[in-house]
Every structure is written in C-alpha cells, then in structure tokens.
Design an enzyme around this catalytic site. Structure first.
Site, PDB file in Angstrom:
ATOM      1  N   THR A  32      65.153  10.356   4.674  1.00  0.00           N
ATOM      2  CA  THR A  32      66.368   8.729   5.483  1.00  0.00           C
ATOM      3  C   THR A  32      67.029   8.735   4.664  1.00  0.00           C
ATOM      4  OG1 THR A  32      65.049   7.078   4.254  1.00  0.00           O
ATOM      5  CG2 THR A  32      64.645   7.372   7.004  1.00  0.00           C
ATOM      6  N   CYS A  36      64.393   2.102  -1.217  1.00  0.00           N
ATOM      7  CA  CYS A  36      64.318   0.426  -1.280  1.00  0.00           C
ATOM      8  C   CYS A  36      62.972  -0.352  -1.976  1.00  0.00           C
ATOM      9  CB  CYS A  36      62.992   0.316  -0.116  1.00  0.00           C
ATOM     10  SG  CYS A  36      63.863   1.167   1.328  1.00  0.00           S
ATOM     11  N   CYS A  40      59.954  -4.818   0.644  1.00  0.00           N
ATOM     12  CA  CYS A  40      61.138  -4.112   1.714  1.00  0.00           C
ATOM     13  C   CYS A  40      60.360  -4.453   3.046  1.00  0.00           C
ATOM     14  CB  CYS A  40      61.942  -2.509   1.955  1.00  0.00           C
ATOM     15  SG  CYS A  40      62.560  -2.367   2.834  1.00  0.00           S
ATOM     16  N   ARG A  41      60.854  -5.103   4.024  1.00  0.00           N
ATOM     17  CA  ARG A  41      60.454  -4.674   5.268  1.00  0.00           C
ATOM     18  C   ARG A  41      60.506  -3.934   6.141  1.00  0.00           C
ATOM     19  NH1 ARG A  41      63.119  -8.126   7.862  1.00  0.00           N
ATOM     20  NH2 ARG A  41      64.486  -9.224   6.526  1.00  0.00           N
ATOM     21  N   ARG A  43      59.168   0.203   8.476  1.00  0.00           N
ATOM     22  CA  ARG A  43      58.239   0.765   9.022  1.00  0.00           C
ATOM     23  C   ARG A  43      57.415   1.060   7.351  1.00  0.00           C
ATOM     24  NH1 ARG A  43      58.727   4.011  13.284  1.00  0.00           N
ATOM     25  NH2 ARG A  43      59.274   2.115  14.039  1.00  0.00           N
ATOM     26  N   ARG A  65      70.198   6.725  -0.911  1.00  0.00           N
ATOM     27  CA  ARG A  65      70.988   4.829  -1.061  1.00  0.00           C
ATOM     28  C   ARG A  65      70.428   3.786  -1.115  1.00  0.00           C
ATOM     29  NH1 ARG A  65      71.375   8.254   3.422  1.00  0.00           N
ATOM     30  NH2 ARG A  65      70.860   7.329   5.564  1.00  0.00           N
ATOM     31  N   CYS A  67      68.902   0.671   0.598  1.00  0.00           N
ATOM     32  CA  CYS A  67      68.348  -0.102   2.302  1.00  0.00           C
ATOM     33  C   CYS A  67      69.335  -0.984   1.950  1.00  0.00           C
ATOM     34  CB  CYS A  67      66.805  -0.099   1.441  1.00  0.00           C
ATOM     35  SG  CYS A  67      66.630  -1.407   3.574  1.00  0.00           S
ATOM     36  N   CYS A  70      66.743  -4.635   2.356  1.00  0.00           N
ATOM     37  CA  CYS A  70      65.975  -5.022   1.436  1.00  0.00           C
ATOM     38  C   CYS A  70      67.461  -5.117  -0.035  1.00  0.00           C
ATOM     39  CB  CYS A  70      65.215  -4.907   1.385  1.00  0.00           C
ATOM     40  SG  CYS A  70      65.306  -2.936  -0.128  1.00  0.00           S
TER      41      CYS A  70
END
Length: 351
Positions: A32, A36, A40-41, A43, A65, A67, A70
């Site tokens: 991606t 994070c 971080c919530r 997945r 880059r 997130c 978070c």
C-alpha cells in the site's frame, strides 16, 4: 542492555494494535505504500508485506506515506485543536459555562467532546468545568475575598449550589478553606505518549504517563501526603515544565530547572537526589546508587525508592539499569525506557 525487539515481536505487537509500543517502531506496508503506528486499527497486513522503521521520518525517507487513520506524523493522543481552544477559553474565564447548545452553535457535536473528556481526563466535560470554577473560587477565597463574592464571581447562580459543589470536592465547607490545598493538573502530549503533570504552589509533584498502572493510587497517596485535592488548572510551575519538556524532546535541554515538590521519606529523598545527578546520556545500576548513598547493601530499598518516584523524566529513574546492563522495570513501560535512553544517547554529544 536488553536486546531490541525482534521482527516477529514487532509484528505481533502491531497485530494486537498495542499502544504500549508507541514511539518504539513504525509499521510500513509495501503493498500500500503506507506506514502506521503500532496501535493502528487498520487490518493487519501479511507478514511478507511488512517492513519496520524506528521513526516516521525513516519511513518517509524510504518512500512511504502516513496513514490517514492513525496519523503517525502527529503526537499520540494529541488534544484536538478545537478542544485546546475550549480548554483555553475555560481557563481564561471560569465564569463561562459551555453547554450542549453552545457547542452545537460552534459546530461541535456534544457527544464527541463528552467521549474525549471521559477517555482522556476520566471525567465528564461538565464536571471538568465545575472543577475549574471551584478551583477559581478556592484561590479567590485564599486571596481574601468573601465566600459569597468568590462563589458568584466563579459563575455560580446560588450560594447553596456553590456550597454543595465545594463540599463534594473538598469534603468540607468553604469556611475551612485553609485546611486544604489544591494540586493543579494538566494533560500534555509527548512523542512517546500522553502524560499528566501535577503541581502544588511549591513545584511539580507528579509527571506520569497517563497509562501508567497504579496511577490512581499515586494520585490518592499524593493528595494524602499534601492534604490536597487535585483539580484542573494551571500555575507557573506547570507552564515552566511544559516549556522545559518541549525543549527536552527537541534535544535542546539536558537538565531541568523547574522546582519540585516531592513528599517522601528521607531515604527516598536521598535516592531521588542521586537520580537527578545521573548525567544525561549515561546510566547507573541500583548497586551504584546504593554505594552513592553510602549503603551498598540497600539495593532493594533503592529499587523501591526508584519505583516510588512520581516525577518521570525530570527525576530520571529511566537512567537506572540492572548490574548486568539489562533494562529493568519502568513504570512507563520498558519500551519507553529504551526510547528515552536511546534518545538521550543520540543527543548527549555537544554540537
């Protein structure tokens, strides 16, 4: 010194969404291009797609880059700007009462601010306002104003309402104001988590991470020792400590000058004094501390005194390690201890 976290330990921690490791590492996902926080919530990514970095800056330098969920470029649990503005407004005008209707007029959903105060101050937004008003009234009475004038000047509509609020906080009527003192408390954020700072008229009496275990016990013990109640508010010592902590975390300050108020036994005071003499960027063992107070056999007592230190960072118990060089217990978490030691070591050399 204790070995660094393994790749698997970091991966497991990120899978648990563990805020305990805030500031210790950054999780970047190759598929991606996003990095994070450990908590971080989002997945959990597949292990083969993960790379870890020590800082957000390293992740940026490697093309990742931040997130949007978070927000790893911001301080953990940073107070939102709109809440900062409201708190500032309340501190400047204790007569003000901000109710739900007023919040909606400002474009703020009341449930959002209620949840934030409950989570980060363990009180309701309206209780926070009430405690500020009582604190203002207490200081006014202490300065010689009448109880009646102090009550109405602080925004109370009736003397009976003020007396009920005052008694619920101090446990007695305002006529006995000279039998109690107030400890002011603020919440501040750092690169490794949010902290509470408390100060009496004499100086800083507590500086702890908000997720420290037994924090409520520390609060109760401090109130008992100083015969005081803890109320939101500020004083020159809290302004002083915020300025010095900002300089410390930016690598510009190696020694603190803010006054302290640390009730404890004579033995504890001697240990805390030795702690403050440990040079920035260096460490000592409990045994070395015991020798420094001329009691080489008091290693366990020294360790206990370190554990009872309520003023983190300023009284630097994080600079104490085991005789074997391993990191040992730290109230704010061993990983925060490692972060602080690594940070101080990297900033210890004179430019």
């Amino acid at each position: 010194m204790k070995k660094a976290l393994t790749f698997q330990e970091k991966y497991d921690a990120s899978g648990r969404k563990d805020s305990f490791y805030e500031g210790v590492f950054i999780t970047a996902v190759k598929t991606t291009g996003i990095f994070c926080r450990p908590s971080c919530r989002a997945r959990k990514p597949k292990i083969e797609n993960v790379v870890f970095y020590d800082t957000a800056q390293e992740a940026l330098q490697n093309g990742f880059r931040p997130c949007k969920l978070c927000k790893p470029m911001e301080k953990m649990d940073e107070t939102p700007e709109y809440i900062k503005n409201i708190i500032k407004e309340l501190h400047e005008n204790s007569y003000l009462r901000i109710r739900d209707g007023s919040l909606r007029q400002r474009g703020i959903e009341p449930s959002h601010i209620r949840r934030w105060f409950k989570k980060h101050h363990n009180t309701t937004f309206h209780s926070y306002q009430r405690m500020l008003r009582i604190n203002t009234a207490f200081n006014s009475i202490k300065q010689g104003k009448t109880i009646t004038n102090s009550a109405f000047d602080s925004g109370y509509d009736s003397l009976s309402g003020f007396n009920d609020s005052y008694r619920s906080i101090f446990g007695d009527s305002a006529t006995h104001f000279d039998e109690k003192s107030v400890i002011n408390i603020i919440r501040l954020t750092t690169p490794i988590g949010a902290m509470f700072a408390c100060a009496s008229d004499q100086g800083i009496c507590l500086l702890e991470f908000t997720d420290r275990r037994m924090l409520d016990t520390e609060f109760k013990d401090l109130c008992k020792r100083l015969n005081a109640v803890i109320l939101p508010g500020t004083n020159p010592h809290l302004e002083h400590v915020q300025a010095e902590l900002s300089e410390y975390f930016s690598g510009k300050r190696k020694k603190f000058t803010v006054p302290l108020d640390t009730p404890g036994t004579d033995f504890q005071q001697s240990v805390w004094k030795i702690l403050q003499n440990i040079v920035f960027g260096e460490t000592q063992s409990y045994k070395q501390q015991a020798i420094a107070i001329n009691n080489a056999q008091a290693i366990r007592a020294v360790a206990s005194a370190n554990g009872n230190n309520r003023v983190s960072i300023i009284i630097p118990c994080h600079r104490v390690i085991g005789s074997n060089g391993h990191l040992v217990g730290y109230g704010g978490g061993v990983h925060r201890k490692k972060w602080l030691l690594d940070f101080e070591k990297s900033n210890s050399k004179e430019p």
